[in-house]
Design a protein around this motif. Structure first.
Motif, short mmCIF file in Angstrom:
data_model
loop_
_atom_site.label_atom_id
_atom_site.label_comp_id
_atom_site.label_asym_id
_atom_site.label_seq_id
_atom_site.Cartn_x
_atom_site.Cartn_y
_atom_site.Cartn_z
N GLN A 111 0.82 -1.21 0.00
CA GLN A 111 0.00 0.00 0.00
C GLN A 111 0.86 1.26 0.00
OE1 GLN A 111 -3.65 0.26 1.42
NE2 GLN A 111 -3.98 -1.77 0.59
N SER A 112 0.51 2.20 -0.88
CA SER A 112 1.20 3.49 -0.92
C SER A 112 1.07 4.18 0.43
CB SER A 112 0.59 4.38 -1.99
OG SER A 112 0.61 3.74 -3.25
N GLY A 113 2.18 4.67 0.95
CA GLY A 113 2.13 5.43 2.20
C GLY A 113 2.27 4.59 3.44
N ALA A 114 2.22 3.26 3.30
CA ALA A 114 2.26 2.40 4.50
C ALA A 114 3.60 2.55 5.23
CB ALA A 114 2.02 0.95 4.10
N ASN A 116 5.56 5.22 5.30
CA ASN A 116 5.54 6.51 6.02
C ASN A 116 4.80 6.37 7.34
OD1 ASN A 116 5.74 6.94 3.09
ND2 ASN A 116 5.76 9.11 3.59
N LEU A 117 3.66 5.69 7.29
CA LEU A 117 2.85 5.48 8.50
C LEU A 117 3.66 4.75 9.56
CD1 LEU A 117 -0.08 5.57 9.73
CD2 LEU A 117 -0.44 3.34 8.70
N ASP A 131 6.76 0.89 -1.57
CA ASP A 131 5.40 0.93 -1.00
C ASP A 131 4.40 1.21 -2.11
OD1 ASP A 131 6.40 3.62 -1.22
OD2 ASP A 131 4.85 4.32 0.16
N HIS A 134 3.96 4.05 -4.79
CA HIS A 134 4.47 5.35 -4.36
C HIS A 134 5.95 5.53 -4.67
CE1 HIS A 134 5.58 8.08 -0.73
NE2 HIS A 134 5.33 8.82 -1.78
N ARG B 197 1.65 10.41 -5.16
CA ARG B 197 1.49 9.66 -3.91
C ARG B 197 1.23 8.18 -4.20
NH1 ARG B 197 3.72 13.01 -1.93
NH2 ARG B 197 3.23 14.45 -0.24
N GLY B 198 1.01 7.85 -5.48
CA GLY B 198 0.76 6.45 -5.84
C GLY B 198 -0.59 5.96 -5.36
N TYR B 268 -0.32 11.34 3.40
CA TYR B 268 -1.25 10.24 3.67
C TYR B 268 -2.01 10.41 4.98
CZ TYR B 268 1.68 8.07 0.10
OH TYR B 268 2.38 7.80 -1.04
N PRO B 314 -3.02 2.17 6.51
CA PRO B 314 -2.54 2.77 5.27
C PRO B 314 -3.71 3.46 4.54
CG PRO B 314 -1.63 0.58 5.51
CD PRO B 314 -2.62 0.76 6.63
N GLU B 316 -5.12 3.76 1.64
CA GLU B 316 -6.11 3.06 0.82
C GLU B 316 -7.07 2.23 1.65
OE1 GLU B 316 -5.03 0.82 -2.83
OE2 GLU B 316 -3.12 1.84 -2.56
#
Lengths: 316, 427
Positions: A111-114, A116-117, A131, A134, B197-198, B268, B314, B316
């Motif tokens: 998942q995109s941004g996972a 970063n989280l 990710d 992204h 950001r994909g 995000y 995440p 999504e």
């Protein structure tokens, strides 16, 4: 030398100076890796955990070798088979691992941004190993190192990135990096595989391979993600190969000394001609793999130095 | 009979563009021309007094997810936000699609909510888009409108029959127009930001497609139709054409699409994940302009409580929606302070128009109207702390935002419901 980051989450936050620093240190590790004694002490006593929520062979192996060569204790966690399956959230998994005091966390996630989280919740340095759609920063860095060593510079080059841009984190990181270093970037692919808004990225976009490859110094092919083709982005593999697959005829539009790159794994006969991929006069695909280990050693080395400096109270 | 005089308030009457300082009399819970001598006097000291907000499309998570929001907590949030009538959504679990479920929520609301509550019912059973609900029984039981909320009825035959049947009963149908195919799997609006950001993205054209389809069916059936939760400039020309053709059509927008854009998602931040997604700044400006011109009739909070777990994921995977009952008024003040909308314009969209469109009392300062009122300071600055919200869920995109505009008091039917009697706030 500049590299003032706690994590390597993407190319986007990096400055051109930081990119140069990473590549300079990587060059030193290329030499080390080619020597008889392939070992350093930069990560001696450190714990590196590779968390791959998505299958990977080459990237995970590359990070593992990079860690081992620098003296780290490396642990691979197969996240597919772990507590994620039991319903644990990503953040809980991160907090659990954090409590074991790792120094480096290498994460790949669908998942995109996972990533970063996850980085927000842990104390150690986090490296994004890809990710979603992204970013994949170490891939872009190893591509940049390969180009710099082959071309002698990393600016004012014309680089064609071809294929499935829409689903590619490799493409995004490369576009960002090559743009920051002031190159001319072209995206070539069927319009269904070009992301919306790509024309606003400061790149040229075309669906014509001969126009896209014209006078290119570097031709970067992307993997056609078969698992993502169920939406019918292209009519068939054979039509795709005919129009967008790289073969010697299409490559003639590029400069005579243009190099051919591919992040792997390749679909021979889909996005690239098999013979061309193996042509050591044009293809630098094997060098890319070699550079990958060096770049990952450099990235982990620099991040570990920053964590150590921070522990001593120096502002990073 | 109890009587009150609100003395020295800046009166925001949606029916008038001037906002002079004056007195407002309330006798027996109704706005009156004059009050008896023994009336209680409330010194408003020049603060704004407006008809209470009628918020169309509030999600109270009863039945099914009371841990996210109950009628008590939503009602307190409404009171604290100057909302005197909540018009609730039927996208609960189970959906509000039978008179029996409607009776349950009506009782829950009456017993625990300090403000008025009107309920909407689903248009199809289980919001499944297959069979229409008992529109007649539900109307008799008090349903003020029929909507499947964010689910689109894809079978146009089913939708056409539902519209035709609703039309025969003068029932209002509300939809969130969207093409379900084009918007499938989307978490952001298409463009440079989403691509970088994909994130899987949807073009605003999906909203236009959905709206054009719905409007064609409204033309065919003659039904009363409200296009809610509009988010894009692309949808507005179709709306304008339908209105000038004389169709029985109105439109709504939620406060987030008027005050935020896609870039607010930043790194995000899942509290900014909405459905439809936050759009471009051009879209936002077009929506504000459409409210100013009256093309869009109603501003709502689209209050959607989500617990921490459903947002700590995440992007999504994270749930969509934001709580907004308490931030609706201060966020609206951003539009006022930016000079985009006057206070009477804002309260037309927040109070008067929803009352008219849904056939509810309120939304007016005219004598004879119920004394549903909000007293507020449009200038009072504050920094929002989400943990001070009355809602059970704290998923607001305005956490730590600098805001202007505070509710000082809320009255329903002439009785003060905020500040809460168990608090010791001033006034």
């Amino acid at each position: 030398m500049t590299f003032a980051k706690r994590h390597l989450l993407g190319i986007e936050p990096l400055s051109p100076d930081e990119i140069r620093t990473l590549l300079d240190v990587s060059d030193q590790y290329v030499d080390l890796n080619r020597s008889d004694r392939k070992s350093g002490q930069a990560l001696a006593g450190k714990t590196q955990i590779n968390m791959f929520f998505e299958n990977s062979t080459r990237t995970q192996a590359s990070f593992e070798i990079a860690g081992l060569r620098l003296g780290a204790h490396v642990m691979n966690m197969a996240m597919q088979a772990s507590s994620i399956k039991k319903g644990e959230t990503l953040i809980d998994t991160a907090l659990t691992l954090n409590a074991m005091h790792p120094d480096l966390l290498v994460v790949r996630h669908p998942q995109s941004g996972a990533v970063n989280l996850l980085a927000e919740k842990v104390n150690c340095a986090v490296l994004n190993a890809g990710d979603g759609r992204h970013e994949h920063p170490t891939q872009a860095l190893l591509d940049a190192l390969t180009i710099r060593r082959a071309k002698g510079r990393l600016h004012r080059l014309t680089i064609a990135i071809c294929g499935d841009i829409a689903h590619s984190r490799v493409a995004r990181s490369n576009i960002l990096l090559l743009g920051k270093m002031e190159n001319r970037v072209r995206l070539v692919g069927p319009p269904t595989l070009i992301p919306s808004g790509a024309a606003d990225w400061g790149v040229e976009v075309t669906d014509d391979m001969s126009a896209g490859l014209a006078d290119a110094d570097v031709v970067m092919m992307l993997r056609l993600q078969k698992e993502r083709m169920d939406g019918g982005f292209i009519p068939s593999e054979r039509e795709y190969y005919h129009r967008f697959g790289l073969d010697p005829a299409k490559l003639r539009a590029a400069k005579p000394d243009a190099i051919v790159m591919h992040p792997g794994p390749m679909n021979r006969g889909v996005e690239i001609d098999g013979t061309l991929a193996d042509d050591i006069n044009r293809s630098v695909i094997q060098e890319q793999v070699e550079m990958g280990v060096a770049v990952r050693m450099a990235a982990m080395d620099l991040l570990a130095r920053n964590v150590a400096a921070e522990a001593e109270g120096v502002m990073v | 009979m109890s009587a009150t005089i609100f003395r020295g308030a800046q009166l925001i009457d949606p029916d008038h563009d001037d906002t002079g300082v004056g007195d407002l009399c309330v006798v027996g819970g109704v706005i009156a021309n004059e009050a008896p001598d023994d009336a209680v006097v409330i010194d408003c000291a020049g603060l704004c007094l407006a008809p209470g907000i009628i918020d169309v499309g509030v999600k109270v998570s009863e039945p099914g997810e009371r841990h996210k929001e109950s009628y008590r907590t939503a009602g307190r949030a409404a009171a604290a936000g100057g909302v005197t009538t909540m018009v609730t959504r039927p996208d609960t679990d189970p959906a509000i699609d039978t008179p029996e479920v409607l009776e349950f929520v009506t009782r829950r609301a009456r017993e625990t909510a300090p403000v008025r509550v009107a309920h909407m019912a689903a248009l199809t059973k289980g919001r499944d888009g297959r069979e229409m609900v008992e529109v007649g029984f539900l109307s008799d039981a008090g349903a003020v409108a029929f909507t499947d909320c964010d689910r689109v009825i894809t079978d146009t035959k089913v939708f056409a029959r539902a519209l035709t049947y609703a039309q025969s009963l003068d029932a209002l149908v509300i939809a969130h127009p969207q093409d379900p195919g084009l918007s499938r799997g989307a978490a952001a609006t298409s463009g440079k930001f989403a691509s970088l950001r994909g994130l899987p993205a949807v073009s605003p054209m999906a909203e236009r497609l959905g709206l054009e389809r719905d409007l064609a069916m409204v033309e065919m059936t003659g039904a009363a139709y409200h296009a809610d939760n509009l988010s894009s400039a692309a949808a507005l020309p179709a709306l304008e054409r339908a209105k000038s053709a004389g169709l029985n059509v109105s439109a709504g927008v939620n406060i987030h699409h008027l005050t935020l854009n896609e870039l607010d998602v930043g790194d995000y931040r899942t509290f900014f994940k909405l459905k439809p997604p936050l759009r471009s700044e051009d879209d936002r400006l077009a929506l504000v302009e459409a409210v100013a011109s009256g093309l869009i009739d109603i501003i709502s909070s689209m209050h959607t409580p989500q617990d921490e777990e459903s947002k700590r994921l995440p992007f999504e995977e994270a749930a969509s929606g934001a709580v907004a009952l308490e931030t609706l008024l201060p966020a609206s003040m951003r539009l006022y302070h930016a000079g985009a909308l006057s206070l009477p314009q804002l309260f037309r969209a927040l109070s008067a128009n929803p009352a008219k469109r849904l056939g509810l009392s309120g939304g007016s300062l005219t004598p004879g109207a119920p004394a549903d009122l909000v007293l507020f300071d449009p200038d009072a600055p504050f920094v929002l702390d989400r943990f001070t919200l009355q809602s059970k869920s704290k998923n607001t995109p305005f956490d730590e935002a600098r805001m202007q505009g505070r509710v000082k008091g809320t009255w329903v039917n002439g009785a003060q419901v905020f500040p809460f009697s168990d608090d010791h706030a001033d006034l």
